[in-house]
Write a protein that holds these residues in place. Structure first.
Motif, PDB file in Angstrom:
ATOM      1  N   GLY A 207      10.295 -68.056 -40.002  1.00  0.00           N
ATOM      2  CA  GLY A 207      10.143 -67.582 -41.377  1.00  0.00           C
ATOM      3  C   GLY A 207       9.353 -68.508 -42.287  1.00  0.00           C
ATOM      4  O   GLY A 207       8.832 -68.053 -43.312  1.00  0.00           O
ATOM      5  N   VAL A 208       9.244 -69.782 -41.947  1.00  0.00           N
ATOM      6  CA  VAL A 208       8.580 -70.732 -42.850  1.00  0.00           C
ATOM      7  C   VAL A 208       7.390 -71.456 -42.235  1.00  0.00           C
ATOM      8  O   VAL A 208       6.622 -72.102 -42.952  1.00  0.00           O
ATOM      9  CB  VAL A 208       9.577 -71.791 -43.388  1.00  0.00           C
ATOM     10  N   ALA A 209       7.207 -71.365 -40.936  1.00  0.00           N
ATOM     11  CA  ALA A 209       6.208 -72.199 -40.254  1.00  0.00           C
ATOM     12  C   ALA A 209       4.788 -71.965 -40.757  1.00  0.00           C
ATOM     13  O   ALA A 209       4.030 -72.914 -40.932  1.00  0.00           O
ATOM     14  CB  ALA A 209       6.272 -71.973 -38.746  1.00  0.00           C
ATOM     15  N   LYS A 210       4.432 -70.717 -40.989  1.00  0.00           N
ATOM     16  CA  LYS A 210       3.058 -70.430 -41.401  1.00  0.00           C
ATOM     17  C   LYS A 210       2.747 -71.056 -42.760  1.00  0.00           C
ATOM     18  O   LYS A 210       1.744 -71.765 -42.908  1.00  0.00           O
ATOM     19  CB  LYS A 210       2.800 -68.929 -41.434  1.00  0.00           C
ATOM     20  N   SER A 211       3.608 -70.834 -43.752  1.00  0.00           N
ATOM     21  CA  SER A 211       3.323 -71.395 -45.075  1.00  0.00           C
ATOM     22  C   SER A 211       3.392 -72.927 -45.050  1.00  0.00           C
ATOM     23  O   SER A 211       2.562 -73.598 -45.667  1.00  0.00           O
ATOM     24  CB  SER A 211       4.269 -70.823 -46.129  1.00  0.00           C
ATOM     25  N   TYR A 212       4.347 -73.478 -44.298  1.00  0.00           N
ATOM     26  CA  TYR A 212       4.456 -74.929 -44.181  1.00  0.00           C
ATOM     27  C   TYR A 212       3.191 -75.497 -43.531  1.00  0.00           C
ATOM     28  O   TYR A 212       2.614 -76.469 -44.026  1.00  0.00           O
ATOM     29  CB  TYR A 212       5.695 -75.299 -43.361  1.00  0.00           C
TER      30      TYR A 212
ATOM     31  N   ALA B 242      12.830 -77.273 -48.774  1.00  0.00           N
ATOM     32  CA  ALA B 242      13.621 -76.413 -47.879  1.00  0.00           C
ATOM     33  C   ALA B 242      12.837 -76.105 -46.606  1.00  0.00           C
ATOM     34  O   ALA B 242      13.380 -76.166 -45.500  1.00  0.00           O
ATOM     35  CB  ALA B 242      14.018 -75.121 -48.598  1.00  0.00           C
ATOM     36  N   GLU B 243      11.557 -75.773 -46.748  1.00  0.00           N
ATOM     37  CA  GLU B 243      10.725 -75.502 -45.571  1.00  0.00           C
ATOM     38  C   GLU B 243      10.632 -76.735 -44.692  1.00  0.00           C
ATOM     39  O   GLU B 243      10.704 -76.641 -43.468  1.00  0.00           O
ATOM     40  CB  GLU B 243       9.329 -75.035 -45.987  1.00  0.00           C
ATOM     41  N   GLY B 244      10.469 -77.898 -45.288  1.00  0.00           N
ATOM     42  CA  GLY B 244      10.393 -79.147 -44.531  1.00  0.00           C
ATOM     43  C   GLY B 244      11.666 -79.395 -43.729  1.00  0.00           C
ATOM     44  O   GLY B 244      11.612 -79.820 -42.575  1.00  0.00           O
ATOM     45  N   ARG B 245      12.828 -79.121 -44.336  1.00  0.00           N
ATOM     46  CA  ARG B 245      14.102 -79.293 -43.622  1.00  0.00           C
ATOM     47  C   ARG B 245      14.198 -78.345 -42.431  1.00  0.00           C
ATOM     48  O   ARG B 245      14.624 -78.735 -41.344  1.00  0.00           O
ATOM     49  CB  ARG B 245      15.287 -79.043 -44.565  1.00  0.00           C
ATOM     50  N   ILE B 246      13.778 -77.098 -42.638  1.00  0.00           N
ATOM     51  CA  ILE B 246      13.848 -76.104 -41.562  1.00  0.00           C
ATOM     52  C   ILE B 246      12.944 -76.509 -40.410  1.00  0.00           C
ATOM     53  O   ILE B 246      13.339 -76.466 -39.240  1.00  0.00           O
ATOM     54  CB  ILE B 246      13.490 -74.702 -42.095  1.00  0.00           C
ATOM     55  N   VAL B 247      11.718 -76.915 -40.719  1.00  0.00           N
ATOM     56  CA  VAL B 247      10.769 -77.329 -39.682  1.00  0.00           C
ATOM     57  C   VAL B 247      11.295 -78.561 -38.952  1.00  0.00           C
ATOM     58  O   VAL B 247      11.290 -78.626 -37.717  1.00  0.00           O
ATOM     59  CB  VAL B 247       9.364 -77.583 -40.279  1.00  0.00           C
TER      60      VAL B 247
END
Length: 137
Positions: A102-107, A23-28
């Motif tokens: 919302g996801v960039a840091k963890s990704y 999901a994070e990969g799709r958002i990025v």
């Protein structure tokens, strides 16, 4: 002879981590593609009116064009019509950016992506700051 190992069962936690990563990969990916598609092109920006004027000139030129010129003009007309149709379909980068923050840091931490690399692909310093990504790491 070594014992055969069968497939291991994945824990629910492992499955959830994999789905979160996808999901994070799709958002990025969606955000970076949105950035790329909304990046201004080089040269003078075309307007719908200037495209329509060029289409009119192509129609006029087709009446006296040689076979080779006709081929090139027909292709240009197709390209211009596609460009004209896509002008209204812009990308809502604010929505994509909000999800990205919302996801960039963890990704980035998981993939080992540095602040400089994010900047090199066009992510603004302000967006990285909102995402909690700093130069220091």
């Amino acid at each position: 002879m070594a014992a055969k190992r069968g497939p291991k069962e994945m824990t629910d936690e492992h499955k959830a981590a994999l789905e979160r990563g996808r999901a994070e990969g799709r958002i990025v990916r969606d955000y970076l593609e949105g950035l790329r598609s909304s990046k201004p092109k080089r040269g003078r920006k075309r307007t719908p009116d200037s495209i329509k004027q060029r289409l009119d000139k192509i129609d006029e030129a087709l009446t006296e064009a040689s076979a080779l010129e006709e081929l090139q003009l027909v292709q240009e007309r197709r390209d211009l019509n596609v460009e004209l149709e896509s002008m209204g379909a812009g990308v809502d980068i604010t929505e994509l950016e909000s999800a990205f923050v919302g996801v960039a840091k963890s990704y980035g931490e998981r993939k080992g992506i540095s602040y400089a690399s994010w900047r090199d692909v066009g992510v603004s310093a302000a967006t990285l700051k909102r995402a909690g990504i700093t130069r220091a790491g």
